[in-house]
Structures are given as C-alpha cells and as structure tokens.
Scaffold this motif. Structure first.
Motif, PDB file in Angstrom:
ATOM      1  N   UNK A  43       2.995   8.789  -5.641  1.00 57.43           N
ATOM      2  CA  UNK A  43       2.221   8.757  -6.873  1.00 57.43           C
ATOM      3  C   UNK A  43       1.821   7.315  -7.202  1.00 57.43           C
ATOM      4  N   UNK A  44       0.536   7.105  -7.493  1.00 61.90           N
ATOM      5  CA  UNK A  44       0.067   5.778  -7.854  1.00 61.90           C
ATOM      6  C   UNK A  44       0.751   5.294  -9.132  1.00 61.90           C
ATOM      7  N   UNK A  45       1.172   4.028  -9.131  1.00 58.13           N
ATOM      8  CA  UNK A  45       1.794   3.440 -10.298  1.00 58.13           C
ATOM      9  C   UNK A  45       3.268   3.735 -10.465  1.00 58.13           C
ATOM     10  N   UNK A  46       3.868   4.436  -9.489  1.00 57.07           N
ATOM     11  CA  UNK A  46       5.291   4.780  -9.630  1.00 57.07           C
ATOM     12  C   UNK A  46       6.200   3.594  -9.329  1.00 57.07           C
ATOM     13  N   UNK A  47       5.686   2.603  -8.612  1.00 54.00           N
ATOM     14  CA  UNK A  47       6.436   1.372  -8.334  1.00 54.00           C
ATOM     15  C   UNK A  47       5.738   0.216  -9.038  1.00 54.00           C
ATOM     16  N   UNK A  48       6.443  -0.429  -9.963  1.00 56.12           N
ATOM     17  CA  UNK A  48       5.858  -1.519 -10.742  1.00 56.12           C
ATOM     18  C   UNK A  48       6.334  -2.873 -10.241  1.00 56.12           C
ATOM     19  N   UNK A  49       5.440  -3.852 -10.271  1.00 54.58           N
ATOM     20  CA  UNK A  49       5.797  -5.245 -10.029  1.00 54.58           C
ATOM     21  C   UNK A  49       5.549  -6.080 -11.287  1.00 54.58           C
ATOM     22  N   UNK A  50       4.770  -5.524 -12.210  1.00 55.95           N
ATOM     23  CA  UNK A  50       4.486  -6.185 -13.480  1.00 55.95           C
ATOM     24  C   UNK A  50       4.991  -5.292 -14.611  1.00 55.95           C
ATOM     25  N   UNK A  70       0.832  -1.210   0.000  1.00 53.60           N
ATOM     26  CA  UNK A  70       0.000   0.000   0.000  1.00 53.60           C
ATOM     27  C   UNK A  70       0.865   1.257   0.000  1.00 53.60           C
ATOM     28  N   UNK A  71       0.551   2.195  -0.894  1.00 54.49           N
ATOM     29  CA  UNK A  71       1.325   3.430  -1.017  1.00 54.49           C
ATOM     30  C   UNK A  71       0.843   4.462  -0.003  1.00 54.49           C
ATOM     31  N   UNK A  72       1.760   5.299   0.432  1.00 52.14           N
ATOM     32  CA  UNK A  72       1.399   6.396   1.311  1.00 52.14           C
ATOM     33  C   UNK A  72       0.673   7.494   0.553  1.00 52.14           C
ATOM     34  N   UNK A  73       0.151   8.449   1.282  1.00 55.78           N
ATOM     35  CA  UNK A  73      -0.629   9.528   0.679  1.00 55.78           C
ATOM     36  C   UNK A  73       0.206  10.373  -0.281  1.00 55.78           C
ATOM     37  N   UNK A  74       1.499  10.429  -0.057  1.00 54.36           N
ATOM     38  CA  UNK A  74       2.353  11.300  -0.867  1.00 54.36           C
ATOM     39  C   UNK A  74       3.019  10.585  -2.040  1.00 54.36           C
TER      40      UNK A  74
END
Length: 242
Positions: free
Chosen positions: A63-70, A57-61
C-alpha cells in the motif's frame, strides 16, 4: 564490575563499557546503521522549512504511504529520518507526546529546539544503561515559530546540532555537496523544494519520481506542516528537469 576481555569483540558486548581508546562500540554500530539507510535532508530559510527523503520503490502489493520517512510531530514541526525506521517511529511517537504535553501544560506550541533536545535526551539515556541498545535512527527536526525557522539534527549518541541545511543517511555526503554549493538563506519556498529535489537527484540511482521521494513543507506564513502529494511532487520534478 567484571572484567571484559580485550579486543573489540569484548568491549562491544555491553553498552555501558568504554573501550581502552574511549569508544562505545554499540553507539558506533548505531551510527553505521544510519549510514546504511536511505538519504534524508532538511533545508530552512526565512520562507520556511523543507524536509525530504529518498523512498525505496514499493512492490505492487504494498500500500502506498504505508512506510513513512517523514513524520508530522505537531502542527508546526516535522522530521525526516534515516536508519532503522522502526526505531524512528517509536521516537516520533514519543516526540508527539512531548509536543501535546507542552500544549496542555503551557498552552502554547512546543519550541523546535526544546523538542529536538528532548529526543536527544532520550537517545542519550539509551547509551548508558545495560540491557538496552542505542536507537539506530538519525533525525532532521524542522519547524517554524514566531521567531523564525529552525532545523536540528539528532544522532544515535544524543547529540543535537542546529543547521541551515543538512543531509543524513547513505548518500549524505553527495547531497551535502549540492546543498553547500547552491544553498542561499534568501531562497523562497519553491526554490528550496527544487534544491531538495536536486540534492536527492544526486544520490538516487534511478530516475527521480514521486514514488521514490517523500517531501513536506512548513511555510513561514502558515506555520503548518504539509506533505506534498504525488501530483505536486511531479510538477516540481518537471520544473527541475526542464
């Protein structure tokens, strides 16, 4: 070659030195790094390939999708990763280059097995040279060709193995248990997606949500890699829990 002192503490100082019982401790350490990573899985049938991964789970600060696993490698190939994602990202860049070189050289998409073996070869090279360390990442590389769907695993030692369905990472054993129990070669794409979510639900401690799951499909009829958007993931999660 200079003698390296006895005991594990001596033989794990260099990647090129075997211990008396035939082990390369640095490779084993890389395997352990993968086991401590989040769970990722892959499933293939005649309908295509599904790749899925547990996301932190990403923190509020963040950016969504900035860390990829796929990762998308080519139009018809993708990979899910577990372990050190920085290592995975570097290898995926190499994989994309291999795929593009194949298109330029042969004017055709690279076969999935050829790409998987190429990544395995790179990993193996890093187990036999001083001054480097093994890549602490394991991949499930999946894709669709004219001849069918394929799924391969590569581990830090460079081994390449073909699977119908498999899981890697910290919760791999629990996920594999679900896959072995429910996998069917005749599954359609929607059923494969539900099976992947079911396996991840077994290992994710929190409630299954689009924010803690990443998923991509490669359908047999299109042969195109496509990541599922959050709204699509939510629809499938609701189907699973209904």
């Amino acid at each position: 070659m200079a003698f390296i002192g006895g005991g594990k503490g001596g033989y794990d100082r260099a990647i090129t030195v075997f211990s008396p019982d035939g082990k390369l401790f640095q490779v084993q350490y890389a395997q352990e790094a993968v086991k401590r990573g989040y769970t990722a899985l892959g499933i293939k049938t005649d309908a295509g390939v599904v790749l899925a991964a547990e996301m932190k789970p990403s923190g509020k600060l963040v950016e969504n999708g900035s860390v990829e696993k796929i990762f998308q490698i080519d139009d018809h190939i993708g990979a899910s990763a577990s372990g050190l994602i920085a290592d995975a990202r570097v290898l995926m860049d190499r994989a994309r280059i291999e795929a593009q070189v194949n298109r330029i050289r042969y004017d055709e998409p690279i076969p999935v097995q050829t790409l998987a073996r190429s990544i395995g070869d790179i990993k193996q090279i890093y187990t036999q040279h001083a001054g480097v360390r093994p890549f602490g990442a394991r991949f499930l590389i999946g894709g669709v060709e004219e001849s069918g769907s394929y799924l391969f695993e590569t581990d830090p030692s460079g081994v390449v193995v073909a699977y119908k369905a498999h899981a890697i990472g910290g919760g791999a054993n629990d996920a594999i248990e679900v896959l072995e129990d429910k996998y069917d070669e005749k599954m359609e794409m929607d059923d494969i997606i539900l099976l992947a979510l079911n396996a991840l639900d077994k290992v994710i401690e929190a409630e299954l949500k689009p924010t803690n799951v990443e998923m991509a499909t490669i359908k047999a009829e299109t042969k195109k890699f496509q990541k599922l958007a959050n709204e699509d993931l939510l629809k499938h999660i609701k189907r699973l829990t209904s």
